[in-house]
Design a protein around this motif. Structure first.
Motif, PDB file in Angstrom:
ATOM      1  N   GLN A 152      29.601 113.644  30.999  1.00 16.63           N
ATOM      2  CA  GLN A 152      29.099 114.832  30.310  1.00 16.63           C
ATOM      3  C   GLN A 152      27.598 114.722  30.076  1.00 16.63           C
ATOM      4  N   THR A 153      26.895 115.825  30.286  1.00 18.84           N
ATOM      5  CA  THR A 153      25.442 115.851  30.095  1.00 18.84           C
ATOM      6  C   THR A 153      25.088 115.548  28.642  1.00 18.84           C
ATOM      7  N   PRO A 154      24.284 114.497  28.409  1.00 17.36           N
ATOM      8  CA  PRO A 154      23.976 114.082  27.029  1.00 17.36           C
ATOM      9  C   PRO A 154      22.773 114.784  26.423  1.00 17.36           C
ATOM     10  N   PHE A 155      22.504 116.020  26.843  1.00 21.00           N
ATOM     11  CA  PHE A 155      21.390 116.797  26.306  1.00 21.00           C
ATOM     12  C   PHE A 155      21.876 118.206  25.995  1.00 21.00           C
ATOM     13  N   ILE A 156      21.311 118.801  24.944  1.00 27.24           N
ATOM     14  CA  ILE A 156      21.667 120.177  24.599  1.00 27.24           C
ATOM     15  C   ILE A 156      20.840 121.139  25.444  1.00 27.24           C
ATOM     16  N   ASP A 157      21.237 122.407  25.452  1.00 29.96           N
ATOM     17  CA  ASP A 157      20.586 123.395  26.312  1.00 29.96           C
ATOM     18  C   ASP A 157      19.086 123.498  26.061  1.00 29.96           C
ATOM     19  N   GLU A 158      18.665 123.427  24.800  1.00 29.26           N
ATOM     20  CA  GLU A 158      17.240 123.563  24.473  1.00 29.26           C
ATOM     21  C   GLU A 158      16.399 122.418  25.046  1.00 29.26           C
ATOM     22  N   GLN A 159      17.033 121.307  25.367  1.00 31.40           N
ATOM     23  CA  GLN A 159      16.300 120.162  25.900  1.00 31.40           C
ATOM     24  C   GLN A 159      16.193 120.180  27.430  1.00 31.40           C
ATOM     25  N   LEU A 160      17.005 120.996  28.070  1.00 36.11           N
ATOM     26  CA  LEU A 160      17.126 120.915  29.527  1.00 36.11           C
ATOM     27  C   LEU A 160      15.839 121.227  30.299  1.00 36.11           C
ATOM     28  N   PRO A 161      15.020 122.219  29.900  1.00 38.46           N
ATOM     29  CA  PRO A 161      13.775 122.418  30.673  1.00 38.46           C
ATOM     30  C   PRO A 161      12.910 121.166  30.740  1.00 38.46           C
ATOM     31  N   GLU A 162      12.777 120.459  29.612  1.00 39.02           N
ATOM     32  CA  GLU A 162      12.000 119.217  29.611  1.00 39.02           C
ATOM     33  C   GLU A 162      12.666 118.142  30.448  1.00 39.02           C
ATOM     34  N   VAL A 163      13.981 117.999  30.295  1.00 36.86           N
ATOM     35  CA  VAL A 163      14.706 116.963  31.022  1.00 36.86           C
ATOM     36  C   VAL A 163      14.645 117.229  32.525  1.00 36.86           C
ATOM     37  N   LEU A 164      14.950 118.452  32.927  1.00 39.11           N
ATOM     38  CA  LEU A 164      14.917 118.792  34.347  1.00 39.11           C
ATOM     39  C   LEU A 164      13.493 118.743  34.899  1.00 39.11           C
ATOM     40  N   GLY A 165      12.522 119.184  34.096  1.00 34.77           N
ATOM     41  CA  GLY A 165      11.128 119.084  34.520  1.00 34.77           C
ATOM     42  C   GLY A 165      10.711 117.635  34.715  1.00 34.77           C
ATOM     43  N   THR A 166      11.195 116.767  33.848  1.00 32.54           N
ATOM     44  CA  THR A 166      10.920 115.334  33.980  1.00 32.54           C
ATOM     45  C   THR A 166      11.532 114.785  35.256  1.00 32.54           C
ATOM     46  N   LEU A 167      12.791 115.147  35.521  1.00 27.91           N
ATOM     47  CA  LEU A 167      13.450 114.676  36.743  1.00 27.91           C
ATOM     48  C   LEU A 167      12.715 115.174  37.986  1.00 27.91           C
ATOM     49  N   MET A 168      12.251 116.416  37.933  1.00 27.66           N
ATOM     50  CA  MET A 168      11.557 116.983  39.085  1.00 27.66           C
ATOM     51  C   MET A 168      10.219 116.284  39.314  1.00 27.66           C
ATOM     52  N   ALA A 169       9.447 116.099  38.250  1.00 24.91           N
ATOM     53  CA  ALA A 169       8.148 115.440  38.387  1.00 24.91           C
ATOM     54  C   ALA A 169       8.302 113.990  38.830  1.00 24.91           C
ATOM     55  N   MET A 170       9.267 113.281  38.213  1.00 25.56           N
ATOM     56  CA  MET A 170       9.437 111.878  38.565  1.00 25.56           C
ATOM     57  C   MET A 170       9.998 111.714  39.960  1.00 25.56           C
ATOM     58  N   SER A 171      10.899 112.616  40.367  1.00 26.85           N
ATOM     59  CA  SER A 171      11.432 112.559  41.724  1.00 26.85           C
ATOM     60  C   SER A 171      10.322 112.764  42.746  1.00 26.85           C
ATOM     61  N   ASP A 172       9.418 113.677  42.456  1.00 29.00           N
ATOM     62  CA  ASP A 172       8.269 113.914  43.329  1.00 29.00           C
ATOM     63  C   ASP A 172       7.390 112.667  43.393  1.00 29.00           C
ATOM     64  N   ILE A 173       7.046 112.122  42.237  1.00 29.79           N
ATOM     65  CA  ILE A 173       6.185 110.935  42.190  1.00 29.79           C
ATOM     66  C   ILE A 173       6.855 109.755  42.894  1.00 29.79           C
ATOM     67  N   ASN A 174       8.160 109.575  42.686  1.00 32.37           N
ATOM     68  CA  ASN A 174       8.891 108.503  43.370  1.00 32.37           C
ATOM     69  C   ASN A 174       8.740 108.614  44.880  1.00 32.37           C
ATOM     70  N   ARG A 175       8.975 109.814  45.388  1.00 26.46           N
ATOM     71  CA  ARG A 175       8.944 110.008  46.840  1.00 26.46           C
ATOM     72  C   ARG A 175       7.541 109.787  47.408  1.00 26.46           C
ATOM     73  N   PHE A 176       6.551 110.367  46.773  1.00 29.52           N
ATOM     74  CA  PHE A 176       5.173 110.204  47.235  1.00 29.52           C
ATOM     75  C   PHE A 176       4.755 108.736  47.152  1.00 29.52           C
ATOM     76  N   SER A 177       5.044 108.098  46.021  1.00 26.67           N
ATOM     77  CA  SER A 177       4.622 106.709  45.814  1.00 26.67           C
ATOM     78  C   SER A 177       5.380 105.737  46.715  1.00 26.67           C
ATOM     79  N   HIS A 178       6.629 106.059  47.041  1.00 23.07           N
ATOM     80  CA  HIS A 178       7.407 105.202  47.940  1.00 23.07           C
ATOM     81  C   HIS A 178       6.687 105.046  49.275  1.00 23.07           C
TER      82      HIS A 178
END
Length: 380
Positions: A152-178
């Motif tokens: 189960q997702t351990p974040f409430i709806d109000e937190q999701l833009p930040e959480v998903l934005g974090t995943l998107m930014a970090m996924s991008d940085i991971n791929r570029f930096s790899h």
């Protein structure tokens, strides 16, 4: 703690030691947008290779900084250390040792020493507090398991833009930096893992200064022109600041990609990612050859890199990057290609996560109606 000027020198020096294929513009030669971004990174965070590796195209460095700062660094509905911790686990799973070590140190800087050690040791969070442990288990499951097995997702709806934005930014940085970082600048002396763990904690002690003052929300937005939020990023709408940052970031990447990536490549990559549902790809890369068979030359090599970087970043090796570079692309062109590929993969991954969360939420709502449980208990 080291004096500020010495910390700047240490971070600048260490962060570019393993950089390859691209170069960071030296601070003394930075001007215009490059200097403005460098100054803001130093004031709000610390200057490092995962950001400066894009400095050959200042707009793209400003784009990843804007998207990352407003999603990851500004503490809004989610505290920064939690976002650092889930980013560290994501980096681990995406095979980005450079990012992983930096983020483990940042978790130490946030005072979560047990969590930082758990992430470093990959032991499942045995000593981490219960809330953070559930969050780290969730992010690891996103990358390693099928959607049907997600906790189960351990974040409430109000937190999701930040959480998903974090995943998107970090996924991008991971791929570029790899691709552009050969390894972490923090090596293991004599193969003794405990020494590296200590070094990362000490480094984290120097990074405490990056948390001294709360960051002003929205400060990075003016670095880029305003833009419309793409429809597939609608999950960010409930947080206007994050939505604004993602809009500007997305538009900038697409604008710069138009200078280096053909429409044929974009069409093939888009079709491939649209069909991908997040499943783990076979170890052999023969699967990508069938998807790019209609392309040739530079287009084929760019599409192969983009698709593998999106679906299986851990499978990208030097040969794939060098295949693109052989086509006489400039450093700026390579940054444009790689930034688009990294962003496109991160975008698809994040949208899949959003879809999985919404499916889970809908399943829970149907379950509560059947069992007669009030909807409000779902927000946990």
């Amino acid at each position: 703690m080291l004096p500020k000027i010495l910390r700047y020198w240490l971070f600048d020096t260490l962060s570019v030691q393993t950089m390859r294929y691209v170069h960071a513009v030296p601070s003394r030669k930075a001007h215009g947008l490059t200097k403005r971004v460098y100054d803001m990174i130093r004031e709000d965070f610390f200057k490092n290779g995962s950001l400066t590796s894009r400095s050959a195209v200042p707009e793209l460095m400003a784009a990843i900084w804007t998207g990352g700062r407003e999603s990851m660094l500004v503490a809004d509905r989610v505290d920064r250390t939690t976002k650092d911790a889930i980013s560290a686990v994501l980096s681990q799973e995406n095979d980005c040792p450079y990012c992983e070590d930096m983020l483990v140190s940042l978790v130490h800087a946030g005072g979560e020493h047990e969590a930082a050690q758990d992430i470093f040791e990959q032991n499942g969070g045995n000593s981490t507090n219960e809330t953070l442990r559930r969050q780290l288990e969730w992010i690891r499951s996103l990358v390693t398991q099928d959607a049907d097995d997600l906790p189960q997702t351990p974040f409430i709806d109000e937190q999701l833009p930040e959480v998903l934005g974090t995943l998107m930014a970090m996924s991008d940085i991971n791929r570029f930096s790899h691709v552009v970082m050969a390894d972490s600048p923090v090596s293991i002396p004599f193969g003794i893992v405990a020494i590296k763990a200590l070094v990362l904690r000490i480094f984290g002690g120097q990074l405490v200064a990056t948390r001294a003052v709360p960051l002003a929300p929205g400060r990075a937005l003016h670095l880029l022109p305003s833009a419309e939020l793409p429809s597939d990023l609608a999950w960010a709408k409930s947080n206007p600041r994050v939505a604004d940052a993602l809009s500007r970031w997305s538009a900038t990447v697409e604008r710069e990609a138009a200078k280096a990536v053909s429409e044929d490549v974009k069409s093939v990559v888009t079709a491939s990612l649209t069909a991908w549902q997040g499943e783990r790809m076979p170890l052999s890369r023969s699967w990508v050859d069938a998807e790019t068979g209609k392309l040739s030359g530079a287009d084929r090599d760019i599409a192969r890199l983009a698709i593998v970087l999106a679906k299986a970043p851990y499978q990208v090796d030097e040969k794939m990057a060098e295949a693109v570079l052989r086509h006489a692309v400039t450093e700026a062109q390579f940054v444009r290609i790689l930034a688009w590929a990294s962003f496109t993969g991160a975008r698809r991954f994040t949208n899949l996560v959003s879809a999985w969360i919404q499916s889970e939420r809908e399943h829970q709502r149907k379950k509560t109606k059947i069992e007669g449980i009030p909807d409000r208990v779902l927000v946990a």
